[in-house]
Scaffold this motif. Structure first.
Motif, PDB file in Angstrom:
ATOM      1  N   THR A 147      35.626 -21.876  79.764  1.00  0.00           N
ATOM      2  CA  THR A 147      35.838 -20.649  79.004  1.00  0.00           C
ATOM      3  C   THR A 147      37.130 -20.773  78.217  1.00  0.00           C
ATOM      4  OG1 THR A 147      36.007 -18.242  79.112  1.00  0.00           O
ATOM      5  CG2 THR A 147      37.041 -19.477  80.899  1.00  0.00           C
ATOM      6  N   GLY A 148      37.235 -20.018  77.094  1.00  0.00           N
ATOM      7  CA  GLY A 148      38.372 -20.106  76.178  1.00  0.00           C
ATOM      8  C   GLY A 148      39.733 -19.743  76.750  1.00  0.00           C
ATOM      9  N   PRO A 149      39.976 -18.546  77.203  1.00  0.00           N
ATOM     10  CA  PRO A 149      39.131 -17.361  77.221  1.00  0.00           C
ATOM     11  C   PRO A 149      38.777 -16.863  75.811  1.00  0.00           C
ATOM     12  CG  PRO A 149      41.034 -17.126  78.674  1.00  0.00           C
ATOM     13  CD  PRO A 149      41.285 -18.307  77.805  1.00  0.00           C
ATOM     14  N   LEU A 150      37.757 -16.014  75.742  1.00  0.00           N
ATOM     15  CA  LEU A 150      37.202 -15.537  74.468  1.00  0.00           C
ATOM     16  C   LEU A 150      38.245 -14.776  73.664  1.00  0.00           C
ATOM     17  CD1 LEU A 150      34.464 -15.301  72.857  1.00  0.00           C
ATOM     18  CD2 LEU A 150      34.219 -13.059  73.886  1.00  0.00           C
ATOM     19  N   ALA A 151      39.081 -13.990  74.323  1.00  0.00           N
ATOM     20  CA  ALA A 151      40.078 -13.174  73.620  1.00  0.00           C
ATOM     21  C   ALA A 151      41.149 -14.013  72.944  1.00  0.00           C
ATOM     22  CB  ALA A 151      40.726 -12.199  74.601  1.00  0.00           C
ATOM     23  N   ILE A 152      41.358 -15.246  73.417  1.00  0.00           N
ATOM     24  CA  ILE A 152      42.425 -16.092  72.869  1.00  0.00           C
ATOM     25  C   ILE A 152      41.917 -16.983  71.743  1.00  0.00           C
ATOM     26  CG2 ILE A 152      44.043 -17.967  73.429  1.00  0.00           C
ATOM     27  CD1 ILE A 152      44.358 -16.718  76.193  1.00  0.00           C
ATOM     28  N   VAL A 155      36.228 -18.857  72.340  1.00  0.00           N
ATOM     29  CA  VAL A 155      35.288 -19.751  73.029  1.00  0.00           C
ATOM     30  C   VAL A 155      34.726 -18.995  74.236  1.00  0.00           C
ATOM     31  CG1 VAL A 155      34.945 -21.971  74.198  1.00  0.00           C
ATOM     32  CG2 VAL A 155      36.585 -21.794  72.322  1.00  0.00           C
ATOM     33  N   PRO A 156      33.416 -18.714  74.255  1.00  0.00           N
ATOM     34  CA  PRO A 156      32.832 -17.967  75.374  1.00  0.00           C
ATOM     35  C   PRO A 156      32.551 -18.867  76.575  1.00  0.00           C
ATOM     36  CG  PRO A 156      31.132 -18.489  73.802  1.00  0.00           C
ATOM     37  CD  PRO A 156      32.414 -19.072  73.252  1.00  0.00           C
ATOM     38  N   LEU A 157      31.963 -18.301  77.610  1.00  0.00           N
ATOM     39  CA  LEU A 157      31.496 -19.109  78.745  1.00  0.00           C
ATOM     40  C   LEU A 157      30.416 -20.045  78.258  1.00  0.00           C
ATOM     41  CD1 LEU A 157      31.220 -16.387  81.522  1.00  0.00           C
ATOM     42  CD2 LEU A 157      32.606 -18.446  81.709  1.00  0.00           C
ATOM     43  N   ARG A 158      30.623 -21.336  78.425  1.00  0.00           N
ATOM     44  CA  ARG A 158      29.645 -22.308  77.950  1.00  0.00           C
ATOM     45  C   ARG A 158      29.742 -23.588  78.766  1.00  0.00           C
ATOM     46  NH1 ARG A 158      29.179 -22.738  72.877  1.00  0.00           N
ATOM     47  NH2 ARG A 158      28.712 -24.933  72.630  1.00  0.00           N
ATOM     48  N   ARG A 159      28.744 -24.460  78.561  1.00  0.00           N
ATOM     49  CA  ARG A 159      28.724 -25.738  79.267  1.00  0.00           C
ATOM     50  C   ARG A 159      29.226 -26.851  78.352  1.00  0.00           C
ATOM     51  NH1 ARG A 159      22.594 -26.105  81.190  1.00  0.00           N
ATOM     52  NH2 ARG A 159      22.328 -25.416  79.034  1.00  0.00           N
ATOM     53  N   ALA A 160      29.828 -27.877  78.948  1.00  0.00           N
ATOM     54  CA  ALA A 160      30.313 -29.040  78.194  1.00  0.00           C
ATOM     55  C   ALA A 160      30.117 -30.294  79.033  1.00  0.00           C
ATOM     56  CB  ALA A 160      31.786 -28.865  77.839  1.00  0.00           C
ATOM     57  N   HIS A 161      29.832 -31.395  78.362  1.00  0.00           N
ATOM     58  CA  HIS A 161      29.668 -32.678  79.059  1.00  0.00           C
ATOM     59  C   HIS A 161      31.033 -33.320  79.224  1.00  0.00           C
ATOM     60  CE1 HIS A 161      28.116 -36.577  80.220  1.00  0.00           C
ATOM     61  NE2 HIS A 161      26.901 -36.073  80.250  1.00  0.00           N
ATOM     62  N   GLN A 162      31.267 -33.893  80.421  1.00  0.00           N
ATOM     63  CA  GLN A 162      32.587 -34.466  80.709  1.00  0.00           C
ATOM     64  C   GLN A 162      32.896 -35.705  79.877  1.00  0.00           C
ATOM     65  OE1 GLN A 162      33.083 -36.096  84.696  1.00  0.00           O
ATOM     66  NE2 GLN A 162      30.894 -36.082  85.021  1.00  0.00           N
ATOM     67  N   LYS A 218      27.799 -10.503  78.197  1.00  0.00           N
ATOM     68  CA  LYS A 218      29.052  -9.861  77.781  1.00  0.00           C
ATOM     69  C   LYS A 218      29.842  -9.387  79.004  1.00  0.00           C
ATOM     70  CE  LYS A 218      27.414  -8.238  73.271  1.00  0.00           C
ATOM     71  NZ  LYS A 218      27.033  -7.044  72.492  1.00  0.00           N
ATOM     72  N   ALA A 219      29.113  -8.821  79.969  1.00  0.00           N
ATOM     73  CA  ALA A 219      29.763  -8.321  81.187  1.00  0.00           C
ATOM     74  C   ALA A 219      30.354  -9.469  82.001  1.00  0.00           C
ATOM     75  CB  ALA A 219      28.752  -7.544  82.024  1.00  0.00           C
ATOM     76  N   ASP A 220      29.619 -10.602  82.094  1.00  0.00           N
ATOM     77  CA  ASP A 220      30.117 -11.771  82.827  1.00  0.00           C
ATOM     78  C   ASP A 220      31.356 -12.359  82.163  1.00  0.00           C
ATOM     79  OD1 ASP A 220      28.104 -11.573  84.720  1.00  0.00           O
ATOM     80  OD2 ASP A 220      26.741 -12.893  83.623  1.00  0.00           O
ATOM     81  N   GLN A 221      31.346 -12.360  80.828  1.00  0.00           N
ATOM     82  CA  GLN A 221      32.499 -12.872  80.081  1.00  0.00           C
ATOM     83  C   GLN A 221      33.746 -12.034  80.359  1.00  0.00           C
ATOM     84  OE1 GLN A 221      32.334 -15.682  77.726  1.00  0.00           O
ATOM     85  NE2 GLN A 221      34.522 -15.497  78.146  1.00  0.00           N
ATOM     86  N   LYS A 222      33.570 -10.720  80.375  1.00  0.00           N
ATOM     87  CA  LYS A 222      34.702  -9.813  80.647  1.00  0.00           C
ATOM     88  C   LYS A 222      35.217  -9.982  82.076  1.00  0.00           C
ATOM     89  CE  LYS A 222      33.565  -6.207  77.302  1.00  0.00           C
ATOM     90  NZ  LYS A 222      33.068  -4.806  77.143  1.00  0.00           N
ATOM     91  N   THR A 223      34.279 -10.196  83.023  1.00  0.00           N
ATOM     92  CA  THR A 223      34.651 -10.349  84.433  1.00  0.00           C
ATOM     93  C   THR A 223      35.522 -11.582  84.650  1.00  0.00           C
ATOM     94  OG1 THR A 223      32.551  -9.328  85.052  1.00  0.00           O
ATOM     95  CG2 THR A 223      33.712 -10.501  86.772  1.00  0.00           C
ATOM     96  N   VAL A 224      35.120 -12.699  84.026  1.00  0.00           N
ATOM     97  CA  VAL A 224      35.861 -13.960  84.201  1.00  0.00           C
ATOM     98  C   VAL A 224      37.188 -13.913  83.448  1.00  0.00           C
ATOM     99  CG1 VAL A 224      35.798 -16.458  83.811  1.00  0.00           C
ATOM    100  CG2 VAL A 224      33.736 -15.285  84.592  1.00  0.00           C
ATOM    101  N   ASP A 225      37.147 -13.437  82.190  1.00  0.00           N
ATOM    102  CA  ASP A 225      38.359 -13.424  81.365  1.00  0.00           C
ATOM    103  C   ASP A 225      39.416 -12.459  81.899  1.00  0.00           C
ATOM    104  OD1 ASP A 225      37.107 -15.260  79.840  1.00  0.00           O
ATOM    105  OD2 ASP A 225      37.051 -14.097  77.987  1.00  0.00           O
TER     106      ASP A 225
END
Length: 259
Positions: A147-152, A155-162, A218-225
């Motif tokens: 996550t970015g976080p989105l407010a900064i 970048v939202p919650l997303r997946r990335a390959h290592q 949207k709710a999950d993004q707010k919870t994590v951020d």
């Protein structure tokens, strides 16, 4: 006197027959050195290739046998290994090439030692390439949840390959962050959008269904951020570091950088 002469003798150091004019360029050419070394006197035999060795070492498959009778030609070439007289009526089952191999779901997931929960990563691919994100956890498929976080940095919650991230030395403590359990690979699965079908009476229905972010996401993004933002604010200059994008300029070499 003889001892003095022996003492005066100095051993000559071995030097090349082709002295260097400049580094990499000799005084004599290749053909001149061929004559100087008297290579024409030496017997040279080309090395035997693998194919030539196989031809030489190949065992005979046939043998010539004498045959009696005036009209039979005197001899006959016979195979050493005779072909079978009878063949099975049904096909013999063979093992597939994939036999004994585990499918992707059973593969063991590994994670780079430099990537731990809370590590700041730099994304190298995708629409958010060059941005810095916070690593949360590894999912079942082996992909990284970030996550970015989105407010900064948006970048939202997303997946990335290592393989396509750079792990930096910057880390934050997210041991107290509670990540929702339903954030899995199934959660990020793409939804099939409706495509218009041209039927009778629907000639002008050409609008495609557009992707819209669900309220749940949207709710999950707010919870994590909401849990990560206070940690970021506590660390000096981290907010600006996450907001800035990574790029290379002239004279900057990635192998010399310390992340």
């Amino acid at each position: 006197m003889a001892d003095e002469k022996k003492a005066k003798r100095v051993r000559k150091r071995h030097a090349s027959r082709n002295p260097m004019l400049v580094r990499g360029i000799g005084r004599y050419s290749r053909s001149a050195m061929y004559a100087r070394k008297a290579m024409y006197k030496r017997k040279y035999k080309a090395p035997e290739t693998k194919i030539e060795k196989k031809k030489r070492e190949k065992e005979p498959t046939t043998i010539t046998k004498p045959v009696g009778g005036d009209k039979n030609g005197g001899n006959r070439v016979v195979k050493l290994r005779k072909m079978p007289r009878y063949y099975p009526t049904e096909d013999v089952p063979r093992k597939l090439l994939s036999h004994g191999k585990k499918n992707f779901a059973l593969h063991k997931r590994k994670l780079r030692t430099s990537i731990t929960p809370g590590t700041v990563l730099i994304l190298l691919t995708g629409r958010h390439r060059g941005k810095r994100v916070v690593f949360l956890k590894q999912l079942g498929s082996g992909l990284l949840l970030v996550t970015g976080p989105l407010a900064i940095n948006r970048v939202p919650l997303r997946r990335a390959h290592q393989k396509f991230v750079i792990a930096t030395s910057t880390k934050i403590d997210i041991s107290g962050v509670k990540i929702p359990k339903h954030l899995s690979d199934l959660y990020f699965k793409k939804k099939r959008l409706r495509k218009p079908k041209h039927q009778e009476g629907e000639i002008f229905d050409t609008e495609k269904e557009k992707y819209e972010v669900t309220d749940r996401r949207k709710a999950d993004q707010k919870t994590v951020d909401a849990q990560i933002l206070p940690i970021v604010k506590k660390t000096p200059q981290l907010r600006g570091y996450l907001r800035s994008t990574f790029s290379l300029s002239n004279g900057v070499y990635p192998h010399k950088l310390v992340f």
